[in-house]
Design a protein around this motif. Structure first.
Motif, PDB file in Angstrom:
ATOM      1  N   MET A  85       0.825  -1.203   0.000  1.00 45.24           N
ATOM      2  CA  MET A  85       0.000   0.000   0.000  1.00 45.24           C
ATOM      3  C   MET A  85       0.859   1.253   0.000  1.00 45.24           C
ATOM      4  N   CYS A  86       1.913   1.252   0.816  1.00 45.67           N
ATOM      5  CA  CYS A  86       2.816   2.413   0.870  1.00 45.67           C
ATOM      6  C   CYS A  86       3.521   2.618  -0.466  1.00 45.67           C
ATOM      7  N   PRO A  93       8.299   1.542  -7.208  1.00 42.97           N
ATOM      8  CA  PRO A  93       8.123   0.230  -7.844  1.00 42.97           C
ATOM      9  C   PRO A  93       8.172  -0.899  -6.818  1.00 42.97           C
ATOM     10  N   TRP A  94       7.362  -1.925  -7.091  1.00 43.18           N
ATOM     11  CA  TRP A  94       7.456  -3.095  -6.228  1.00 43.18           C
ATOM     12  C   TRP A  94       7.188  -4.369  -7.020  1.00 43.18           C
ATOM     13  N   LEU A 114      -2.661  -8.733  -2.231  1.00 38.42           N
ATOM     14  CA  LEU A 114      -1.534  -7.907  -2.665  1.00 38.42           C
ATOM     15  C   LEU A 114      -1.743  -7.332  -4.063  1.00 38.42           C
ATOM     16  N   LEU A 115      -2.425  -8.072  -4.917  1.00 42.91           N
ATOM     17  CA  LEU A 115      -2.663  -7.581  -6.273  1.00 42.91           C
ATOM     18  C   LEU A 115      -3.509  -6.312  -6.294  1.00 42.91           C
ATOM     19  N   GLU A 116      -4.248  -6.070  -5.220  1.00 37.62           N
ATOM     20  CA  GLU A 116      -5.041  -4.843  -5.128  1.00 37.62           C
ATOM     21  C   GLU A 116      -4.157  -3.594  -5.158  1.00 37.62           C
ATOM     22  N   TYR A 117      -2.887  -3.767  -4.799  1.00 38.53           N
ATOM     23  CA  TYR A 117      -1.965  -2.626  -4.746  1.00 38.53           C
ATOM     24  C   TYR A 117      -1.058  -2.546  -5.974  1.00 38.53           C
ATOM     25  N   ARG A 118      -1.453  -3.232  -7.026  1.00 36.47           N
ATOM     26  CA  ARG A 118      -0.861  -3.083  -8.357  1.00 36.47           C
ATOM     27  C   ARG A 118       0.665  -3.192  -8.383  1.00 36.47           C
TER      28      ARG A 118
END
Length: 275
Positions: A85-86, A93-94, A114-118
């Protein structure tokens, strides 16, 4: 393929070494030490942190994030979500490494959250790509599973579909690596069979991808550059290694001594459009 000079693997490696990006890793117990050593060898700076109480502070000072779901617990899942989220909020990038996603419902739940945070990049093997794309219900732990031509072709199509659905880059690693953003595809040749006989090689690669993403907008080429460097080091190490035990130190040395200016890294890449 001949990428522009600023996006060539050698140029991107030189930039990484000059900037020494700080990479925040929430990775599994097995991979922590190998990942830290690999990042140091290639020229990045590793930071391992999974306590929720410090995630926001760590995220603020990091250049990139790598999340690996290999050894999950409820508190770690919450820390991963907070870190993702951060990163998403701050435009950093993550990379998501969905280790063994097909093995349990908990892993699937963690990845869906986790995919919700692209993620910028999903780095996975063929069976993990298929599981993440919803094309298979069972996996075989962290192994790549069936790597026959039909399975690999199906996984390649799933990688393209996943990249389009998530609006990200998918890096599917195996005998030949496939990197796609859903419109373009880069095939990366090289590596060595012993890389599959050493634990945490893929986990560490995900963090190396994160290091290459730091400070770059072209996620596709930055990811391909990371994979090309990894493949080159693996091939070099395999030439003199007698087995997995001697491969690891040779691989670390090969990463550390990789000469970005004299090694034809770009020759490992083939760029095509996705039909």
């Amino acid at each position: 393929m001949t990428p522009s000079s600023s996006l060539s693997p050698g140029s991107l490696l030189n930039q990484l070494r000059q900037t020494t990006p700080l990479v925040h890793n929430i990775t599994n117990h097995v991979a922590m030490t190998p990942t830290a050593n690999t990042l140091l060898a290639i020229g990045a700076s590793p930071l391992m942190a999974h306590a929720q109480q410090e995630i926001q502070e760590i995220s603020a000072i990091s250049a990139a994030l790598s999340i690996n779901i290999g050894t999950l617990s409820p508190s770690w899942i919450e820390a991963m979500q907070l870190a993702a989220m951060c990163a998403h909020r701050d435009g950093k990038p993550w990379v998501l490494d969905p280790v063994g996603i097909g093995a349990s419902s908990l892993r699937k739940y963690a990845c869906r959250a986790l995919l919700e945070y692209r993620p910028s990049v999903i780095r996975a093997n063929a069976s993990e790509v298929l599981a993440l794309a919803g094309e298979m219900n069972q996996g075989r732990g962290v192994d790549s599973g069936d790597d026959g031509e039909d399975a690999l072709e199906r996984a390649s199509r799933a990688a393209v579909a996943l990249a389009r659905a998530q609006n990200c880059v998918v890096a599917m690693t195996g005998r030949a690596d496939v990197v796609t953003d859903g419109q373009r595809q880069i095939t990366v040749q090289g590596g060595h069979a012993l890389m599959g006989r050493v634990t945490a090689m893929g986990c560490a690669l995900s963090s190396v991808v994160a290091a290459f993403l730091a400070g770059h907008d072209d996620t596709l080429h930055a990811t391909a550059a990371a994979l090309a460097c990894y493949a080159e080091a693996g091939e070099t190490a395999g030439q003199s290694a007698q087995g997995p035990g001697s491969f690891v130190p040779r691989f670390m040395d090969a990463l550390y001594t990789l000469d970005a200016d004299s090694t034809p890294l770009a020759s490992r890449l083939e760029l095509t459009d996705v039909t």
